[in-house]
Design an enzyme around this catalytic site. Structure first.
Site, mmCIF file in Angstrom:
data_model
loop_
_atom_site.group_PDB
_atom_site.id
_atom_site.type_symbol
_atom_site.label_atom_id
_atom_site.label_comp_id
_atom_site.label_asym_id
_atom_site.label_seq_id
_atom_site.Cartn_x
_atom_site.Cartn_y
_atom_site.Cartn_z
ATOM 1 C CG HIS A 122 -1.915 -1.086 1.179
ATOM 2 N ND1 HIS A 122 -3.186 -1.061 0.471
ATOM 3 C CD2 HIS A 122 -2.063 -2.236 1.642
ATOM 4 C CE1 HIS A 122 -3.670 -2.255 0.577
ATOM 5 N NE2 HIS A 122 -3.058 -2.953 1.145
ATOM 6 C CG ASN A 181 -7.861 -4.630 0.263
ATOM 7 O OD1 ASN A 181 -7.264 -3.728 0.316
ATOM 8 N ND2 ASN A 181 -7.591 -5.792 0.558
ATOM 9 C CE1 TYR A 225 -2.696 -4.727 7.810
ATOM 10 C CE2 TYR A 225 -3.254 -2.489 7.275
ATOM 11 C CZ TYR A 225 -3.231 -3.794 7.025
ATOM 12 O OH TYR A 225 -3.570 -4.289 5.672
#
Length: 485
Positions: free
Chosen positions: A54, A127, A337
């Protein structure tokens, strides 16, 4: 009006910002030129490491407005009443390419949301597809390595891409999405967003529900063919960034309608397939879409680096009434994350303006570390519990507990009646029109035919055939024709 004075970072006035200090006219530079050294040193450090995935992204601010009552399912304050608005930040992105990649490429798109709620920031990381390639996080590093630039050639290799998919039959559903008509969105405004994972909602009575998020674009879904995308990349590699920026600047605020699918928690165990499998969707006939509200983007960031690139989304940022599910991919991302941001941005990245709470304040005992801006005073203690009125726990769980049983170990996901890797890919194929099927087959064949190993091609062809016999036959014929040319 007095002229503003240029200063060094310590606040001292700068006498000359056009010429470096030298040893005589035309002589070598002087190490004592603090302003020069400060500028060069800061310039060398003004870019942080790009995201591994990303990396190429765009973002904007906006708000979420509740349009329908969902208090029967969640006690989340920002969803507590019709008409309530919450500020948010949304970051779009491609997945596989680097920061310098093009926008109009065949790749899933990230759809990451940060809601600045009065109970803290709620991050929803999704997404533009409702499913993903894998169902267990232990395979994620391998999957991404296969999709990104090869360490030797420095470019994406079809051999690597398809070799991984040959050994991951569960990817067949997402591969069918990716190579279908929605694989290259015409812009970020013209694509849907999905939470993809299964999450838990809990109401005031403590009742638990599992939910899936669907953000439907109000601009209509528009996509590009491979030929249109190639032409657009040649004209403007930043096409999606350009479109998002310009549309908001001229007052055309893109919007999405949020719907959720709601499954009572008690129904999950006996559902016909594993409802926490990220490679599968819940049929709408079983769990219809229920409208929640409207997402609107109406303000561009002032600084893309500070706000888009330093925006940090962590799916473990929950608020009361929303929590995790046993989705194994989600469970892995709850750690991964936040850990990625600690590496990229530092342990105090949550104090950056784009990441800090806006409708409340952070109250905890986290202190010090690189670039800390919130260290407390001499009167504040850095431990808990204490006798000095420091922040204390609420004793109120954010979400309902998840039942667990059995032995620890590296278990496969629990089997349900209709758990297989291919049936939903086949259903998706059979939903397509003849033109859509033809484009899907052409797109897959154009990529798969570049693979050098016959055994890898055969394994992937077997996956498409397992999804649908016609699907497999048509891809096989198309690949054969391209390899014979």
């Amino acid at each position: 009006m007095s002229k503003r004075v240029l200063t060094t970072e310590s606040g001292a006035p700068v006498a000359d910002n056009q010429n470096s200090a030298t040893a005589g006219v035309g002589g070598p530079l002087l190490l004592q030129d603090q302003h020069l050294l400060e500028k060069l040193a800061r310039f060398n450090r003004e870019r942080i490491p790009e995201r591994v995935v990303h990396a190429r992204g765009s973002g904007a601010y906006g708000y979420f407005e509740v349009t329908d009552d969902v208090t029967a399912f969640t006690k989340a304050a920002f969803l507590s009443e019709v008409g309530k608005k919450t500020e948010l930040f949304l970051r779009f992105s491609t997945v596989a390419d680097s920061l310098g990649g093009a926008d109009a490429v065949r790749d899933p798109r990230g759809f990451a949301l940060k809601f600045y709620t009065e109970e803290g920031n709620y991050d929803l990381v999704g997404n533009n597809t409702p499913v993903f390639f894998i169902k267990d996080p232990i395979k994620f590093p391998d999957f991404i390595h296969s999709q990104k630039r090869d360490p030797f050639t420095g470019k994406q290799e079809a051999d690597n891409v398809w070799d991984f998919w040959a050994h991951a039959p569960e990817a067949t559903h997402q591969v069918t999405w990716l190579f279908g008509d929605r694989g290259i969105p015409a812009s970020y405004r013209h694509m849907n967003g999905y939470g993809s994972h299964t999450y838990q909602w809990t109401n005031e009575a403590g009742e638990a529900f599992f939910v899936k998020y669907h953000f439907k674009t109000n601009q209509g879904v528009r996509s590009l063919s491979a030929e249109q995308a190639a032409e657009l990349v040649g004209k403007d590699a930043n096409s999606h960034q350009t479109d998002l920026l310009q549309s908001i600047e001229r007052g055309v605020s893109p919007s999405w309608t949020l719907y959720v699918q709601v499954m009572p928690a008690a129904e999950a165990a006996d559902y016909r397939f594993n409802p926490f499998d990220l490679t599968k969707v819940w049929p709408h006939a079983d769990y219809p879409l229920q409208r929640v509200g409207r997402l609107v983007l109406d303000r561009n960031p002032d600084n893309v680096f500070a706000e888009v690139e330093q925006a940090a989304f962590s799916p473990n940022n929950f608020v009361p009434g929303i929590g995790p599910s046993p989705d194994k991919m989600l469970q892995g991302r709850l750690f991964a994350y936040a850990d990625a941001h600690r590496y990229r941005l530092g342990v105090n990245h949550t104090q950056l303006p784009v990441n800090a709470p806006k409708a409340t304040s952070a109250e905890n005992y986290g202190r010090d570390g690189l670039m800390a801006t919130r260290n407390g005073s001499r009167h504040d203690k850095n431990y808990e519990p204490n006798s000095y009125q420091g922040p204390a726990q609420t004793d109120a769980a954010l979400s309902a507990p998840l039942a667990i049983h059995g032995w620890t170990g590296t278990h496969a996901a629990p089997a349900h009646v209709k758990d297989d890797d291919f049936f939903q890919a086949g259903e998706l194929y059979r939903l397509m029109s003849e033109d859509e099927k033809s484009r899907l087959v052409s797109n897959i064949a154009g990529s798969l035919s570049q693979v050098s190993r016959d055994d890898v091609i055969e394994k992937n062809l077997a996956h498409f055939a397992a999804a649908d016999a016609e699907y497999g036959r048509r891809v096989e014929e198309a690949v054969r024709a391209l390899r014979e040319d």
